[in-house]
Design a protein around this motif. Sequence first.
Motif, PDB file in Angstrom:
ATOM      1  N   PRO A 157      -4.722  -5.165   7.913  1.00  0.00           N
ATOM      2  CA  PRO A 157      -4.389  -5.479   6.515  1.00  0.00           C
ATOM      3  C   PRO A 157      -4.229  -6.984   6.287  1.00  0.00           C
ATOM      4  O   PRO A 157      -4.225  -7.755   7.242  1.00  0.00           O
ATOM      5  CB  PRO A 157      -3.057  -4.760   6.316  1.00  0.00           C
ATOM      6  N   PHE A 158      -4.056  -7.360   5.044  1.00  0.00           N
ATOM      7  CA  PHE A 158      -3.916  -8.767   4.634  1.00  0.00           C
ATOM      8  C   PHE A 158      -2.792  -9.466   5.390  1.00  0.00           C
ATOM      9  O   PHE A 158      -2.931 -10.584   5.849  1.00  0.00           O
ATOM     10  CB  PHE A 158      -3.685  -8.814   3.128  1.00  0.00           C
ATOM     11  N   ALA A 159      -1.678  -8.803   5.545  1.00  0.00           N
ATOM     12  CA  ALA A 159      -0.556  -9.443   6.236  1.00  0.00           C
ATOM     13  C   ALA A 159       0.156  -8.415   7.090  1.00  0.00           C
ATOM     14  O   ALA A 159       0.232  -7.232   6.731  1.00  0.00           O
ATOM     15  CB  ALA A 159       0.403 -10.057   5.224  1.00  0.00           C
ATOM     16  N   GLU A 160       0.655  -8.868   8.237  1.00  0.00           N
ATOM     17  CA  GLU A 160       1.413  -7.968   9.109  1.00  0.00           C
ATOM     18  C   GLU A 160       2.864  -7.962   8.636  1.00  0.00           C
ATOM     19  O   GLU A 160       3.613  -8.896   8.884  1.00  0.00           O
ATOM     20  CB  GLU A 160       1.329  -8.453  10.563  1.00  0.00           C
ATOM     21  N   THR A 161       3.224  -6.929   7.910  1.00  0.00           N
ATOM     22  CA  THR A 161       4.610  -6.832   7.463  1.00  0.00           C
ATOM     23  C   THR A 161       5.085  -5.415   7.717  1.00  0.00           C
ATOM     24  O   THR A 161       4.294  -4.551   8.112  1.00  0.00           O
ATOM     25  CB  THR A 161       4.736  -7.115   5.957  1.00  0.00           C
ATOM     26  N   LYS A 162       6.358  -5.183   7.493  1.00  0.00           N
ATOM     27  CA  LYS A 162       6.886  -3.840   7.720  1.00  0.00           C
ATOM     28  C   LYS A 162       6.402  -2.871   6.636  1.00  0.00           C
ATOM     29  O   LYS A 162       6.126  -1.729   6.905  1.00  0.00           O
ATOM     30  CB  LYS A 162       8.428  -3.873   7.731  1.00  0.00           C
ATOM     31  N   GLU A 163       6.313  -3.391   5.409  1.00  0.00           N
ATOM     32  CA  GLU A 163       5.905  -2.522   4.309  1.00  0.00           C
ATOM     33  C   GLU A 163       4.505  -2.923   3.841  1.00  0.00           C
ATOM     34  O   GLU A 163       4.193  -4.113   3.757  1.00  0.00           O
ATOM     35  CB  GLU A 163       6.899  -2.644   3.150  1.00  0.00           C
ATOM     36  N   HIS A 164       3.700  -1.946   3.545  1.00  0.00           N
ATOM     37  CA  HIS A 164       2.335  -2.215   3.093  1.00  0.00           C
ATOM     38  C   HIS A 164       2.066  -1.566   1.749  1.00  0.00           C
ATOM     39  O   HIS A 164       2.786  -0.672   1.324  1.00  0.00           O
ATOM     40  CB  HIS A 164       1.330  -1.690   4.122  1.00  0.00           C
ATOM     41  N   LEU A 165       0.958  -2.020   1.160  1.00  0.00           N
ATOM     42  CA  LEU A 165       0.496  -1.396  -0.071  1.00  0.00           C
ATOM     43  C   LEU A 165      -0.006  -0.004   0.288  1.00  0.00           C
ATOM     44  O   LEU A 165      -0.905   0.139   1.124  1.00  0.00           O
ATOM     45  CB  LEU A 165      -0.639  -2.256  -0.651  1.00  0.00           C
ATOM     46  N   VAL A 166       0.595   1.024  -0.293  1.00  0.00           N
ATOM     47  CA  VAL A 166       0.185   2.387   0.041  1.00  0.00           C
ATOM     48  C   VAL A 166      -0.441   3.113  -1.155  1.00  0.00           C
ATOM     49  O   VAL A 166      -1.028   4.180  -0.981  1.00  0.00           O
ATOM     50  CB  VAL A 166       1.375   3.224   0.584  1.00  0.00           C
ATOM     51  N   GLY A 167      -0.331   2.533  -2.332  1.00  0.00           N
ATOM     52  CA  GLY A 167      -0.920   3.186  -3.487  1.00  0.00           C
ATOM     53  C   GLY A 167      -0.676   2.371  -4.745  1.00  0.00           C
ATOM     54  O   GLY A 167      -0.023   1.329  -4.697  1.00  0.00           O
ATOM     55  N   PHE A 168      -1.226   2.853  -5.853  1.00  0.00           N
ATOM     56  CA  PHE A 168      -1.069   2.092  -7.092  1.00  0.00           C
ATOM     57  C   PHE A 168      -1.153   3.006  -8.300  1.00  0.00           C
ATOM     58  O   PHE A 168      -1.618   4.150  -8.210  1.00  0.00           O
ATOM     59  CB  PHE A 168      -2.150   1.001  -7.199  1.00  0.00           C
TER      60      PHE A 168
END
Lengths: 121, 411
Positions: free
Chosen positions: A70-81
Amino acid sequence: MLYTMLIYAAEESIENYTPEQRERCLVGHRHLQQRAKAKDAFLAAGELVSTSSATTVRRRDGKHRVVDGPFAETKEHLVGFYIFDCEDLDQALAYAKEIPHAGSGSVEVRPMAHLESVATV
Amino acid sequence: MDQVAVEVRASYPKALATLIRLLGDFGAAEDALQEALARAVETWPRDGVPDNAVAWLVTTGRRWTIDGYRRRRVEARYIQSVVVAEAAEPAEDSVLEEALTLHVRDDLLALLFTCCHPAIAEEAQISLTLKTVAGLSVEEIARAFLVSPAAMERRLSRVKRKISEAKIPYEVPKAALLPERLRAVLAVVYLIFNEGYSASGHKQLIRVELCDEAIRLGRLLVRLFRDEPEVVGLLALLLLQHSRHRARLDQNGEIVLLDVQDRSLWDMRLTVEGRFLVEKALRMKRPGGYQVQAAIAAVHSEALAPEDTDWAQIAELYGVLERYQPSPVVTLNRAVAVAKDQGPEAGLALLQALEGSADMQRYHHFHAAKAALLAEAGRAGEAAGHFEAALGLTQNPAERRFIERKLASLS
């Protein structure tokens, strides 16, 4: 005015839902969509497949770089919209509060720049 | 001076009853009386208490109500001057057009709610409220927040862009959202006041201006939401805190603690009005954090000398405040009040509950308060240790000098 709701959550928490949690979440989404449709405010919604299948593309100095992940390694990601048509930010925020993931993850509310940008949705 | 307070208290119920009959409206009568009382504490000490105090209050209050029509016209001119000043900035044209069509009262309210919308960062809420509702200049706001005018200008234009791009509504929120949003407005007014109140020494002038602005906004809110006890409670709190501002610093700009302040410097006009408002708020039977804090300030204001302070009542009120605003700082204040009432050991016992809090361990007031109680209990060695800890945690020169003096007096 069109608003996009970007839903961020920790993927493993969603993957580890019990059947009851999953059902409660789906019921929440169904209710929200029914309510928004009844008011002609619903434009689109989508759930994203996990970031393990994500690929990120960047062009730098004329060269494309395609990288796994993904764009950035973070704990939370974009999962939907969601995309809603709302009178103003207060109305958009009212929908955002109803998105089930607002309880465990976060929902980012962003106004959309032009009507044309969703003409194909 | 004190005879005035006694007379005011005695005349209040009769004057109110007469005004209700004359004006035909309870709320209007209360407002008229509040104004009359404010004038009474201003003029009676100078001119003497009139023979018929009740008649004086009724006449003054009634005349003020009749003058209200003219006052509202002045207010309308004020709004217009704000709107005209803002009109020079093109980004808000659509907002302004709408604003001009609204009734003055709704207009100002909508503006206030927009400035304090939760989608705007807190700092920006404060700056924008000072700019648009209070009418301060960018330079004045920048000075108050110790940033450059250019930086403040950027902050303000960023927030104005967000209001228009995200379409933050320009209206009084719907009933369901109102309590939450009103809380946000009250919080902004309170923060504006604290910006002014917590300043010590330098730049004092502009900071006092911030206190005055917060009080002016508080008065405006009370006029608009006179049935909301927390709104009334907040104004009472601000008035009671502000009544002490002349006594809080000495000629050298050193902090003067409450129990050694020269109480004759307290502004009687503000304390009388503040106490009146606390009682009015509490009568609505919907208590809240601001009301309780105001009640605590009111108890302090009633003591003509520090040793007259009703510490038992203050300790009890801090206990109530813990329910509305649970925080280690409130518990710390309660412990200090309990110690004043029942002795240092009782206060120290309450502080035991805060030992585990990392925030408190880093908070110099915690160590300084504990040290003072230990010293009072005759445990000088332990007290010194905590005064030392407090010294290590504050950079403020006035506070450091204060703690050093305490430390020196131990031996």
